[in-house]
Design a protein around this motif. Structure first.
Motif, short mmCIF file in Angstrom:
data_model
loop_
_atom_site.label_atom_id
_atom_site.label_comp_id
_atom_site.label_asym_id
_atom_site.label_seq_id
_atom_site.Cartn_x
_atom_site.Cartn_y
_atom_site.Cartn_z
N CYS A 44 11.10 -7.56 -5.19
CA CYS A 44 10.78 -7.99 -3.65
C CYS A 44 10.21 -9.37 -4.08
CB CYS A 44 9.67 -7.21 -2.88
SG CYS A 44 10.31 -5.73 -2.86
N ILE A 93 4.05 -4.16 -5.02
CA ILE A 93 3.45 -3.82 -3.31
C ILE A 93 3.84 -1.88 -2.70
CG2 ILE A 93 6.51 -3.82 -2.55
CD1 ILE A 93 4.90 -5.19 -0.44
N ILE A 105 4.87 0.64 -0.35
CA ILE A 105 5.61 1.19 0.57
C ILE A 105 5.13 0.88 2.56
CG2 ILE A 105 5.00 3.95 1.06
CD1 ILE A 105 8.44 2.01 1.86
N ASP A 107 2.54 -1.43 3.00
CA ASP A 107 2.43 -3.03 3.25
C ASP A 107 4.14 -3.13 3.31
OD1 ASP A 107 -0.36 -3.46 3.32
OD2 ASP A 107 0.06 -3.37 0.91
N TYR A 108 4.67 -2.28 1.99
CA TYR A 108 6.39 -3.10 2.31
C TYR A 108 6.75 -2.85 3.97
CZ TYR A 108 11.64 -3.56 0.79
OH TYR A 108 12.49 -3.82 0.65
N HIS A 147 10.23 -8.95 7.19
CA HIS A 147 11.31 -9.04 6.17
C HIS A 147 12.41 -10.71 6.48
CE1 HIS A 147 10.93 -5.86 3.80
NE2 HIS A 147 10.12 -5.01 5.00
N ARG A 194 12.31 -1.75 8.81
CA ARG A 194 11.28 -2.12 8.77
C ARG A 194 11.74 -3.17 9.03
NH1 ARG A 194 14.85 -5.66 4.36
NH2 ARG A 194 17.17 -5.08 4.91
N ILE A 209 8.58 -11.24 3.50
CA ILE A 209 8.84 -10.94 2.58
C ILE A 209 10.59 -10.61 2.56
CG2 ILE A 209 8.47 -8.23 3.18
CD1 ILE A 209 7.65 -7.71 0.50
N THR A 250 13.75 -8.59 -0.45
CA THR A 250 14.26 -8.24 -1.66
C THR A 250 15.14 -9.03 -1.95
OG1 THR A 250 13.22 -6.16 -0.07
CG2 THR A 250 15.01 -5.89 -2.11
N ALA A 257 10.68 -2.68 -5.00
CA ALA A 257 10.95 -2.40 -3.91
C ALA A 257 10.02 -0.47 -4.44
CB ALA A 257 12.22 -2.57 -4.14
#
Length: 323
Positions: free
Chosen positions: A178, A191, A193, A195-196, A201, A225, A247, A249, A269
């Motif tokens: 990430c 990070i 999950i 916050d992810y 994204h 997401r 963010i 990935t 991630a």
């Protein structure tokens, strides 16, 4: 079947070379450039080809020149014959990088271009100053056709399918990281999950789809997401991340490269993602081509380099997957 030597002696093999270039480029001007002829000479060659085959071969359509059914049927037989002739005439010492002025057509995504090409060009200028590169964008959904058509001589990326005449060599396996601006998103690595999935994204997709491997992985654990932006260009994403509270990935090598350059944070991630295998792909007709062998060896050696700093512009590779 016995050969008709009388009729074969009347055949100008250069016309077959012109035919292959015309079918590849679908343009008299570009075909002329490809084989080093003037435009008028290529137009004359097309006229002779039309007479020889008794067919228009190329006709003008709304989207440019397109091959006739007769021309389409001739492409593979002609290309195969030229490949066999080339193989018969090649010698092991037929390619000297120090004196060659050959142009290689390579397909790769923009992220690969950023990481590999500066080092490759530096190497060429030092060891093969006359060698030229023609870079083309790559679409993994049509890469096999591009290789078969001669539009791309060497592809670098993720290749999942292929026929027996499609040759490939694994370069390396790649994972994901990430990348984000910690100050803007208010999160420090690693990070979580929560916050992810909370953060918006940025997705890179070369297939016009707002869905990637991350979405598949999140679905397996009952999460999802929000994708705020989808872009076909890998190299634009870090600049978006730099200025917006989002963010992304990305493959780890390109993520680390841009994180260092733009002072961004990286984190593993918080979801299990599959590794991908990055390979070179080429047509079997180039398998024993001395120049092509040299090019593949050069790319492979550069990819094996582990420089102390990403400022040297090379560390390995990323690829085409939508993430």
């Amino acid at each position: 079947m016995s050969l008709d030597h009388v009729n074969l002696s009347k055949l100008d093999l250069n016309l077959l070379v012109a035919f292959d270039a015309l079918m590849t480029e679908r343009s008299v001007t570009r075909a002329a450039t490809r084989v080093g002829l003037g435009q008028s000479a290529m137009s004359h060659a097309l006229a002779r080809l039309r007479t020889m085959f008794g067919d228009e071969l190329l006709t003008r359509g709304p989207d440019g020149m397109r091959p006739t059914p007769r021309a389409t049927a001739l492409i593979l037989p002609v290309r195969g014959a030229l490949a066999q002739i080339a193989e018969l005439t090649l010698r092991d010492d037929a390619f000297d990088p120090a004196t060659s002025d050959r142009t290689f057509v390579i397909g790769m995504p923009d992220s690969t271009e950023v990481l590999l090409v500066p080092a490759l060009m530096a190497h060429l200028q030092a060891t093969a100053p006359g060698v030229k590169l023609l870079l083309r964008s790559i679409d993994r959904l049509r890469i096999l056709q591009d290789v078969d058509d001669g539009r791309i001589e060497l592809g670098i990326g993720l290749f999942e399918e292929g026929q027996t005449h499609h040759k490939r060599r694994l370069l390396h396996k790649e994972s994901y990281l990430c990348i984000f601006n910690a100050a803007l998103v208010g999160v420090e690595p690693p990070i979580t999950i929560e916050d992810y999935v909370r953060l918006p994204h940025v997705l890179t997709s070369l297939v016009e789809s707002a869905h990637g491997v991350v979405d598949d992985a999140l679905a397996k654990i009952g999460r999802a997401r929000t994708i705020a932006l989808t872009s076909p260009r890998f190299t634009a994403v870090p600049f978006v991340v730099k200025q917006a509270p989002v963010i992304a990935t990305m493959h780890s090598k390109v993520a680390r490269f841009f994180a260092e350059a733009l002072e961004l944070a990286v984190s593993p991630a918080p979801v299990i993602l599959p590794d991908v295998q990055v390979s070179m792909l080429w047509h079997s007709s180039f398998d024993r081509d001395p120049g092509h062998l040299w090019l593949r060896s050069t790319v492979r050696k550069l990819m094996d380099v582990h420089p102390p700093s990403l400022n040297l512009w090379l560390n390995r590779e990323d690829d085409f997957l939508s993430v």
